[in-house]
Write a protein that holds these residues in place. Sequence first.
Motif, PDB file in Angstrom:
ATOM      1  N   LEU A   1      43.672  42.144  40.045  1.00 52.68           N
ATOM      2  CA  LEU A   1      42.633  43.126  39.800  1.00 52.68           C
ATOM      3  C   LEU A   1      42.312  43.890  41.073  1.00 52.68           C
ATOM      4  CD1 LEU A   1      40.769  44.182  37.577  1.00 52.68           C
ATOM      5  CD2 LEU A   1      39.092  42.454  38.239  1.00 52.68           C
ATOM      6  N   HIS A   2      42.429  43.223  42.221  1.00 47.67           N
ATOM      7  CA  HIS A   2      42.189  43.847  43.520  1.00 47.67           C
ATOM      8  C   HIS A   2      43.476  44.332  44.186  1.00 47.67           C
ATOM      9  CE1 HIS A   2      38.101  42.327  43.219  1.00 47.67           C
ATOM     10  NE2 HIS A   2      38.593  41.139  42.977  1.00 47.67           N
ATOM     11  N   GLY A   3      44.626  44.038  43.575  1.00 52.08           N
ATOM     12  CA  GLY A   3      45.901  44.503  44.107  1.00 52.08           C
ATOM     13  C   GLY A   3      46.354  43.801  45.367  1.00 52.08           C
ATOM     14  N   ASN A   4      45.723  42.687  45.721  1.00 47.29           N
ATOM     15  CA  ASN A   4      46.029  42.039  47.010  1.00 47.29           C
ATOM     16  C   ASN A   4      46.747  40.708  46.884  1.00 47.29           C
ATOM     17  OD1 ASN A   4      43.666  40.740  45.934  1.00 47.29           O
ATOM     18  ND2 ASN A   4      43.241  39.923  47.969  1.00 47.29           N
ATOM     19  N   THR A   5      47.191  40.364  45.685  1.00 48.81           N
ATOM     20  CA  THR A   5      47.915  39.114  45.462  1.00 48.81           C
ATOM     21  C   THR A   5      49.410  39.370  45.513  1.00 48.81           C
ATOM     22  OG1 THR A   5      46.152  38.152  44.104  1.00 48.81           O
ATOM     23  CG2 THR A   5      48.363  37.286  43.778  1.00 48.81           C
TER      24      THR A   5
ATOM     25  N   GLY B   1      47.858  36.660  34.576  1.00 47.65           N
ATOM     26  CA  GLY B   1      49.154  37.119  35.044  1.00 47.65           C
ATOM     27  C   GLY B   1      49.003  38.320  35.949  1.00 47.65           C
ATOM     28  N   GLU B   2      49.037  39.516  35.365  1.00 50.12           N
ATOM     29  CA  GLU B   2      48.835  40.732  36.150  1.00 50.12           C
ATOM     30  C   GLU B   2      47.497  40.711  36.886  1.00 50.12           C
ATOM     31  OE1 GLU B   2      50.935  43.402  36.589  1.00 50.12           O
ATOM     32  OE2 GLU B   2      52.416  42.151  35.568  1.00 50.12           O
ATOM     33  N   GLY B   3      46.558  39.954  36.374  1.00 53.11           N
ATOM     34  CA  GLY B   3      45.226  39.906  36.973  1.00 53.11           C
ATOM     35  C   GLY B   3      45.135  39.144  38.276  1.00 53.11           C
ATOM     36  N   GLY B   4      46.221  38.455  38.687  1.00 52.10           N
ATOM     37  CA  GLY B   4      46.193  37.835  40.003  1.00 52.10           C
ATOM     38  C   GLY B   4      46.605  36.386  40.112  1.00 52.10           C
ATOM     39  N   PHE B   5      47.143  35.776  39.034  1.00 49.76           N
ATOM     40  CA  PHE B   5      47.599  34.381  39.089  1.00 49.76           C
ATOM     41  C   PHE B   5      46.454  33.412  39.384  1.00 49.76           C
ATOM     42  CE2 PHE B   5      52.471  34.184  39.431  1.00 49.76           C
ATOM     43  CZ  PHE B   5      52.607  35.242  38.555  1.00 49.76           C
ATOM     44  N   TYR B   6      45.289  33.697  38.812  1.00 50.91           N
ATOM     45  CA  TYR B   6      44.144  32.793  38.939  1.00 50.91           C
ATOM     46  C   TYR B   6      44.105  31.877  37.721  1.00 50.91           C
ATOM     47  CZ  TYR B   6      42.559  36.285  42.344  1.00 50.91           C
ATOM     48  OH  TYR B   6      42.464  37.146  43.406  1.00 50.91           O
ATOM     49  N   PRO B   7      44.126  30.549  37.913  1.00 52.63           N
ATOM     50  CA  PRO B   7      44.038  29.642  36.773  1.00 52.63           C
ATOM     51  C   PRO B   7      42.587  29.412  36.355  1.00 52.63           C
ATOM     52  CG  PRO B   7      44.384  28.397  38.792  1.00 52.63           C
ATOM     53  CD  PRO B   7      44.386  29.854  39.186  1.00 52.63           C
ATOM     54  N   ALA B   8      42.360  29.368  35.058  1.00 60.82           N
ATOM     55  CA  ALA B   8      41.053  28.947  34.551  1.00 60.82           C
ATOM     56  C   ALA B   8      40.984  27.429  34.589  1.00 60.82           C
ATOM     57  CB  ALA B   8      40.862  29.443  33.118  1.00 60.82           C
ATOM     58  N   SER B   9      39.820  26.900  34.906  1.00 59.12           N
ATOM     59  CA  SER B   9      39.671  25.451  34.976  1.00 59.12           C
ATOM     60  C   SER B   9      39.720  24.834  33.582  1.00 59.12           C
ATOM     61  CB  SER B   9      38.342  25.086  35.638  1.00 59.12           C
ATOM     62  OG  SER B   9      37.256  25.385  34.768  1.00 59.12           O
ATOM     63  N   ALA B  10      40.051  23.554  33.531  1.00 52.58           N
ATOM     64  CA  ALA B  10      40.043  22.840  32.254  1.00 52.58           C
ATOM     65  C   ALA B  10      38.658  22.869  31.629  1.00 52.58           C
ATOM     66  CB  ALA B  10      40.510  21.406  32.459  1.00 52.58           C
TER      67      ALA B  10
END
Length: 425
Positions: free
Chosen positions: A392-396, A210-219
């Motif tokens: 985490l990088h603040g760029n999303t 969530g706050e970390g950048g909306f990156y999904p983990a793969s199945a």
Amino acid sequence: MTTNAELQALKERYVAAGAASPNQRFADHARNAEVWDADGNRMIDFAGGIGVLNIGHRHPKVVEAVKAQLDKLMHTCQTVMPYPGYVHLAEKLSQISPVRGHAKVMLANSGAEALENAVKIARAATGRSNVICFDGGYHGRTMYTMAMNGKAAPYQVDFGPMPGTVFRAPYPVPYHGVSDADALRGLKMTMKADSPGTHTAAIIIEPVLGEGGFYPASADFLKAIREICDEHGILMIVDEVQSGFGRTGKMFAIEHSGVEPDLITMAKSMADGMPISAIVGTDKHMDASGPNSLGGTYTGSPTACAAALAVLEVFKEEDILGQSQRLGSTLKSRFEEWQEKYEHVDNVRALGSMAAIELVSDKQGREPRPDMAAAVCAYAAEHGLILLSCGLHGNTVRFLMPVTIEDNILQEGLQIVEDALKSLS
């Protein structure tokens, strides 16, 4: 009528700086995806109270349910004298949550409180003390959940030593050079160097940061976590506080992987703005601690339970999951256009309507540009759009508009974002 300026003066005098918003507009009233401030200015809401309003501001069915409950009962403390709403909501959540085996439920007030209690339950169930979390994860602002967060500023830096027994592993973000294999090697090293399986009560993961950048983990990665937990008798806890309740096009993001965790935490859009959260888990784990070991004065309040039950009805009646999937397709299509047009827009993504774009120096170097993300959000605010950055990088730049947003309002808001991106060129 009190104006924005008058309220701002009061805020500066009486509200603690650490709890204050930089926004100098004050919400007066709202409907679905629109908010009007104290001066009567209209804003389009692409933040949804940070993912709380998947079915929009003041959904009529939720408002009606809360009003009806207020006419009957506001509080008893359910551990003193229980009430029907708590039990009925527990039944519904146990039926829709994809945990292993028969599920039981504990209700709380916030996402952080749900995570705190999930750790307590895992410790009671395993007799172990350690937990392993992931870089970039966000789990709350209480002392223990701050320790679990995978981003120091602004959550930890001013508050001294964090509680111990929390260890961290890499989260897979291939775009930034961390593959699934890299993350699994890091997790296994954490278990060798810091928290062996025999001492680890739980591995806690967001299926989509969530706050970390909306990156999904793969199945595949989530399945590997499940296997590691099974091998060592560790509980797998999935944090769905932001990704749950339809944001990803399924009720819970973990459903995309087919993995069944031992515990799920949820909050935010669970009650369309009323404060409530839940821990849902396999019955033997949920029953591991003694009588009256879990709870709190306001946990699962009657009004919040009524709101959450109404939300579940709305999901069925209005096909909210289908709406989320369709919204995600619309967003992804528009994002791909931006990625083609603008050198600084890359790594666009949408799992259902949990959608984001990334702002970078260029598509080859991929150097994060948090300044650009901040500029886009500032431009949006100046032009009547509430928009949030994260990562985490603040760029999303993340998109959390209500799933129920009207198409003309959606397009109006997206055009403001595109105008902001043009201004960077």
